[in-house]
Write a protein that holds these residues in place. Structure first.
Motif, short mmCIF file in Angstrom:
data_model
loop_
_atom_site.label_atom_id
_atom_site.label_comp_id
_atom_site.label_asym_id
_atom_site.label_seq_id
_atom_site.Cartn_x
_atom_site.Cartn_y
_atom_site.Cartn_z
N LYS A 110 -16.57 -33.92 17.16
CA LYS A 110 -16.53 -32.91 18.23
C LYS A 110 -15.19 -32.19 18.27
CE LYS A 110 -20.14 -34.41 21.36
NZ LYS A 110 -20.54 -35.08 22.61
N THR A 141 -23.91 -23.91 29.42
CA THR A 141 -24.81 -23.26 28.44
C THR A 141 -24.12 -22.01 27.89
OG1 THR A 141 -25.90 -22.09 30.25
CG2 THR A 141 -26.96 -24.10 29.48
N ARG A 173 -30.18 -24.20 26.72
CA ARG A 173 -29.70 -24.98 25.58
C ARG A 173 -30.74 -25.05 24.47
NH1 ARG A 173 -25.47 -29.39 27.83
NH2 ARG A 173 -24.90 -29.42 25.65
N ARG A 196 -32.33 -28.42 20.41
CA ARG A 196 -31.54 -28.38 21.63
C ARG A 196 -30.08 -28.37 21.25
NH1 ARG A 196 -32.36 -28.86 26.94
NH2 ARG A 196 -30.83 -29.95 28.25
N GLU A 197 -29.37 -27.34 21.67
CA GLU A 197 -27.93 -27.22 21.36
C GLU A 197 -27.21 -28.39 22.02
OE1 GLU A 197 -24.08 -26.44 20.61
OE2 GLU A 197 -24.71 -26.51 22.70
N SER A 198 -26.45 -29.14 21.22
CA SER A 198 -25.87 -30.38 21.72
C SER A 198 -24.34 -30.37 21.76
CB SER A 198 -26.34 -31.55 20.85
OG SER A 198 -25.85 -31.38 19.52
N ARG A 245 -21.68 -31.12 29.11
CA ARG A 245 -22.83 -31.30 29.99
C ARG A 245 -22.84 -30.27 31.12
NH1 ARG A 245 -26.00 -35.77 30.29
NH2 ARG A 245 -24.48 -37.04 29.18
N ASP A 274 -26.41 -32.46 11.07
CA ASP A 274 -25.88 -33.80 11.26
C ASP A 274 -24.69 -34.05 10.32
OD1 ASP A 274 -26.92 -36.51 12.65
OD2 ASP A 274 -25.97 -36.96 10.74
N GLY A 332 -26.46 -29.37 16.75
CA GLY A 332 -27.74 -29.98 17.09
C GLY A 332 -28.91 -29.63 16.18
#
Length: 323
Positions: free
Chosen positions: A258, A171, A300, A162-164, A168, A242, A275
């Motif tokens: 980020k 997409t 996502r 899932r693209e993180s 929020r 990660d 992600g």
């Protein structure tokens, strides 16, 4: 039975226990496990001196087991890159050996695919860290184990995540489709190859990156080095794994990973997705470094897929099933 050899090409193994535990567990999983004679060798911070580790690498290549699984990463392969007989490694891959590891193994994997267009190695678990972890510390991660077993049997043909990285509700990568050669690994190790003969000159590829214990500004600096060198802009997509939870600095003022990623995204048109379940984390997938893969994003949800056995992307030994 599937033959599996454990070898230590980089950093020293501080204790023998995790290696024994990993060998036992891998045997229980159905592998015929051999531990290289010098797996526990010690020389300063290395698993034996350079000649010892180089000989081990060539010994494993000549034996051509089904799986060559590194016991740990650390540092040490950079010292060997100019001396490796890459043809011997290629011969083992052509005969079915899947070389597996990550972290310092990034140097070996990318040095290899820089020379061999149609062949792949595997970014995946390390024996001691992933299969040698004590039960008190959580034991073996089931997803990591199952993904590894599927990859080593030749059955694994896709990983999803899932693209993180997007805000929020947004997409930005919905509908993205890309196809190219998968490459990359540990960001620090990869950057150390830039400008050397061990650098894969991949254009239109899918680059994946991870790191650990690097402050976000250092991650940003390396990402921008790749971008300013023209590497990021030449890719079809970048997948970020990660990056750990580095210690914060009082000077950060809220700046974090980020923001480092945002700095990269603002400078390139190449889609940069976050992600990917890969890196110095318990749960990690297996990825065929050097194979041609296809990336699809719906909403996502992202999927990276490939031919079910990416040992060879093409050539005389071609016996793939297209899905």
């Amino acid at each position: 039975m599937t033959s599996l050899t454990l070898f230590t090409p980089s950093g020293v193994l501080a204790k023998a226990q995790p290696l024994r535990r990993a060998a036992k567990r891998l045997t229980q999983l159905g592998f015929d496990v051999t531990t290289d004679a010098d797996a526990l060798a010690k020389h300063q911070r290395f698993a034996g001196d350079d000649a010892t580790r180089l000989a081990a690498l060539h010994r494993v290549a000549d034996a051509a087991p089904s799986v060559a699984l590194a016991t740990r990463g650390g540092y040490g392969l950079t010292r060997l890159l100019d001396q490796i007989d890459w043809g011997r490694l290629a011969h083992s891959v052509e005969h079915g050996t899947r070389w597996v590891g990550y972290s310092d193994l990034t140097a070996l994997q990318n040095g290899f695919i820089a020379r061999h267009k149609g062949l792949a190695m595997w970014s995946g678990p390390l024996a001691c860290e992933d299969f040698g972890r004590a039960d008190d510390d959580g034991g073996v991660d089931e997803v990591t184990r199952d993904c590894f077993l599927e990859a080593m049997s030749g059955a694994l043909e896709a990983v999803g995540f899932r693209e993180s990285g997007a805000p929020r509700g947004e997409t930005p990568f919905d509908g993205l489709e890309a196809r190219g050669r998968l490459w990359g690994g540990n960001l620090t190790v990869l950057c150390s190859l830039l400008g050397t003969p061990h650098w894969p000159k991949v254009k239109g590829g899918i680059l994946f990156l991870e790191d650990v214990n690097e402050h976000p500004y250092r991650v940003e600096r390396m990402l921008l080095q790749l971008q300013q060198a023209g590497v990021i802009d030449a890719q079809a997509a970048v997948l970020l794994g990660d990056f750990g939870k580095p210690a914060k600095s009082p000077l950060d003022g809220g700046y974090g990973i980020k923001d480092a990623v945002a700095a990269l995204r603002s400078r390139t048109r190449t889609p940069v997705l976050a992600g990917l379940p890969f890196g110095h984390v318990r749960t990690k997938v297996c990825l065929p470094v050097g194979a041609t893969v296809e990336l699809y994003v719906q909403g996502r949800e992202a999927i990276v897929g490939w031919q079910s056995d990416p040992r060879l992307a093409h050539g005389a030994h071609d016996h793939h099933h297209h899905h």
